[in-house]
Write a protein that holds these residues in place. Structure first.
Motif, short mmCIF file in Angstrom:
data_model
loop_
_atom_site.label_atom_id
_atom_site.label_comp_id
_atom_site.label_asym_id
_atom_site.label_seq_id
_atom_site.Cartn_x
_atom_site.Cartn_y
_atom_site.Cartn_z
N PRO A 172 -53.51 95.67 -24.09
CA PRO A 172 -54.39 94.81 -24.88
C PRO A 172 -53.56 93.72 -25.54
N PRO A 173 -54.07 92.51 -25.66
CA PRO A 173 -53.26 91.42 -26.23
C PRO A 173 -52.85 91.67 -27.68
N TRP A 174 -53.56 92.55 -28.38
CA TRP A 174 -53.21 92.84 -29.77
C TRP A 174 -52.28 94.04 -29.90
N GLN A 175 -51.68 94.50 -28.80
CA GLN A 175 -50.69 95.58 -28.85
C GLN A 175 -49.59 95.19 -29.82
N PRO A 176 -49.29 96.00 -30.85
CA PRO A 176 -48.26 95.63 -31.83
C PRO A 176 -46.92 95.32 -31.19
N VAL A 177 -46.24 94.37 -31.74
CA VAL A 177 -44.86 93.97 -31.41
C VAL A 177 -44.77 93.21 -30.08
N VAL A 178 -45.36 93.71 -29.00
CA VAL A 178 -45.14 93.12 -27.68
C VAL A 178 -46.40 92.53 -27.05
N GLY A 179 -47.55 92.62 -27.70
CA GLY A 179 -48.79 92.09 -27.14
C GLY A 179 -48.80 90.57 -27.08
N ASP A 180 -49.61 90.01 -26.18
CA ASP A 180 -49.66 88.56 -26.00
C ASP A 180 -50.14 87.83 -27.25
N ASN A 181 -50.93 88.48 -28.08
CA ASN A 181 -51.49 87.81 -29.26
C ASN A 181 -50.68 88.00 -30.54
N VAL A 182 -49.60 88.75 -30.47
CA VAL A 182 -48.82 89.04 -31.68
C VAL A 182 -48.29 87.76 -32.32
N PHE A 183 -47.96 86.79 -31.49
CA PHE A 183 -47.44 85.52 -32.00
C PHE A 183 -48.34 84.35 -31.57
N ALA A 184 -49.64 84.63 -31.43
CA ALA A 184 -50.61 83.60 -31.06
C ALA A 184 -51.42 83.21 -32.30
N HIS A 185 -51.73 81.92 -32.43
CA HIS A 185 -52.41 81.41 -33.62
C HIS A 185 -53.52 80.44 -33.21
N GLU A 186 -54.72 80.71 -33.69
CA GLU A 186 -55.87 79.86 -33.39
C GLU A 186 -56.50 79.30 -34.66
N SER A 187 -56.66 80.12 -35.67
CA SER A 187 -57.33 79.71 -36.90
C SER A 187 -56.71 78.46 -37.49
N GLY A 188 -57.57 77.56 -37.96
CA GLY A 188 -57.09 76.31 -38.56
C GLY A 188 -56.18 76.54 -39.74
N ILE A 189 -56.56 77.45 -40.61
CA ILE A 189 -55.74 77.75 -41.80
C ILE A 189 -54.38 78.30 -41.37
N HIS A 190 -54.40 79.22 -40.39
CA HIS A 190 -53.14 79.80 -39.94
C HIS A 190 -52.25 78.74 -39.30
N ALA A 191 -52.83 77.91 -38.43
CA ALA A 191 -52.03 76.89 -37.76
C ALA A 191 -51.41 75.93 -38.76
N ASN A 192 -52.18 75.52 -39.76
CA ASN A 192 -51.65 74.62 -40.79
C ASN A 192 -50.43 75.24 -41.47
N GLY A 193 -50.56 76.54 -41.81
CA GLY A 193 -49.44 77.22 -42.45
C GLY A 193 -48.25 77.34 -41.53
N MET A 194 -48.49 77.65 -40.26
CA MET A 194 -47.41 77.84 -39.30
C MET A 194 -46.64 76.55 -39.06
N PHE A 195 -47.35 75.41 -39.04
CA PHE A 195 -46.67 74.14 -38.81
C PHE A 195 -45.70 73.82 -39.95
N ARG A 196 -45.97 74.35 -41.12
CA ARG A 196 -45.10 74.10 -42.27
C ARG A 196 -44.01 75.16 -42.41
#
Length: 374
Positions: A272-296
């Protein structure tokens, strides 16, 4: 926790007992090589008594043993099985024995006197031949406490180096598992190993509870594969112990994602993409608030950087994205967006995401923007 904790992987034994899994000689060799490359130095390599290609693989590993690499052969409580592994040259052996009345009656159809006699006899024989001897207390959860202590004392007196405390059907809570470790430690000064199945999702929590209660060894598999719901996952355990508990396991965390992909392919089961540590979504960001924070500041919504475990960061365009992420995606594709088009472009991306039920590709985002710009 102790300062000499040892991780042991059993992907090649308990992991392959995943219903429907079957590893070829070459796949098992690839997994073994990957684990050794990642710094794992204790590995359970298989069951010699199975014969055939399993025996061929197990025999091939004997020459890879050295003072730092401990390859474990697994056995039933059968003297001939243990002797054959010792004859092959194995220096570390494990003997699987049940201790609960449930398993003694239903699984091996024996009683406690048989168990104690068999354990003492096999341990004594293997120790006389210079082996490191590990022995199980299988179905720990349903083993009566007083008898568990008697058994621990008996195997220690017989010379066993380690007692594996197996929550075979994964029904213990961390409080219960930790208490069982403490109970055994009161009975005998023998090294203990945590072997915790994940039927209630408590495998890692139980392992940590056991280590905090004084166990020295613990079992893991890649991707947490194993019987039924599997067991403690190597990536989750290694990352948690090394990053959150400051326990040096000697594991190269950057190898974890590659190991995960290797076993995912070998089992034909996608994580599953949300598999802890190694899943595809562990370092994926979609939310606007999250992306804004990540860019900074990338630490704003990530507990550790992806390269630490061999992963990759990615940004996802979808229903929850904001203008900053749309602008970033367009710029990454070589398009300099006009500010007044960002809102209508975002609205179309969100609508498209709902329509397809998922992620909008950067190429499609560029098409949307170019259409609006025209």
């Amino acid at each position: 926790m102790r300062n000499d904790i040892i991780i042991e992987d059993t992907t090649l034994r308990d992991g392959e007992q995943t219903p429907g899994a079957a590893f070829s000689f070459h796949v098992k060799t690839d997994i073994l090589n990957g684990l050794l490359d990642a710094g794992v130095r204790w590995l359970e390599v298989g069951i010699p008594a199975m014969g055939g290609e399993e025996l061929k693989f197990v025999q091939s590993t004997v020459e890879r043993q050295d003072e730092n690499t401990h390859l474990v052969a697994w056995h039933r409580g059968v003297r001939e099985d243990v002797e054959k592994s010792l004859d092959m040259g194995f220096k570390t052996i494990h003997i699987g024995l049940p201790t609960s009345d449930n398993h003694l009656k239903a699984s091996v159809r024996k009683d406690r006197s048989w168990l104690l006699g068999t354990a003492k006899s096999l341990i004594s024989m293997a120790k006389d031949r210079g082996a490191f001897v590990s022995v199980s207390a299988e179905d720990l959860a349903r083993t009566e406490g007083g008898f568990l202590q008697e058994y621990a004392g008996a195997v220690h007196e017989a010379g066993a180096d380690r007692l594996r405390l197996s929550d075979t059907i994964g029904i213990m809570t961390p409080e219960q598992y930790g208490e069982r470790v403490r109970l055994v430690r009161e009975a005998a000064p023998i090294d203990l190993q945590c072997h915790t199945h994940n039927d209630f999702g408590l495998g890692l929590a139980n392992t940590i509870a056991g280590l905090k209660a004084g166990a020295r060894y613990f079992h893991v598999t890649i991707n947490g594969i194993g019987e039924r719901a599997g067991m403690t996952d190597i990536a989750q355990a290694a990352a948690t112990l090394q990053l959150r508990y400051d326990v040096d396991l000697g594991i190269d965390l950057t190898k974890l994602t590659r190991l995960s992909r290797l076993v995912s392919a070998a089992t034909g089961r996608q994580l599953p993409p949300w598999q802890p540590v190694v899943g595809d979504n562990v370092f994926a960001h979609e939310s606007g608030i999250h992306a804004n924070g990540m860019f900074r500041d990338t630490s704003s919504f990530e507990p550790f950087p992806p390269d630490l475990v061999g992963g990759k960061r990615r940004y996802v365009l979808g229903k929850h994205s904001g203008r900053a992420l749309v602008a970033w995606a367009l710029e990454e594709a070589g398009v300099t967006p006009r500010p007044e088009l960002l809102v209508p472009c975002l609205e179309e991306i969100r609508s498209r995401s709902i329509e397809i039920g998922g992620e909008v590709s950067p190429a499609e985002a560029v098409e949307i923007y170019n259409r609006l710009a025209a």
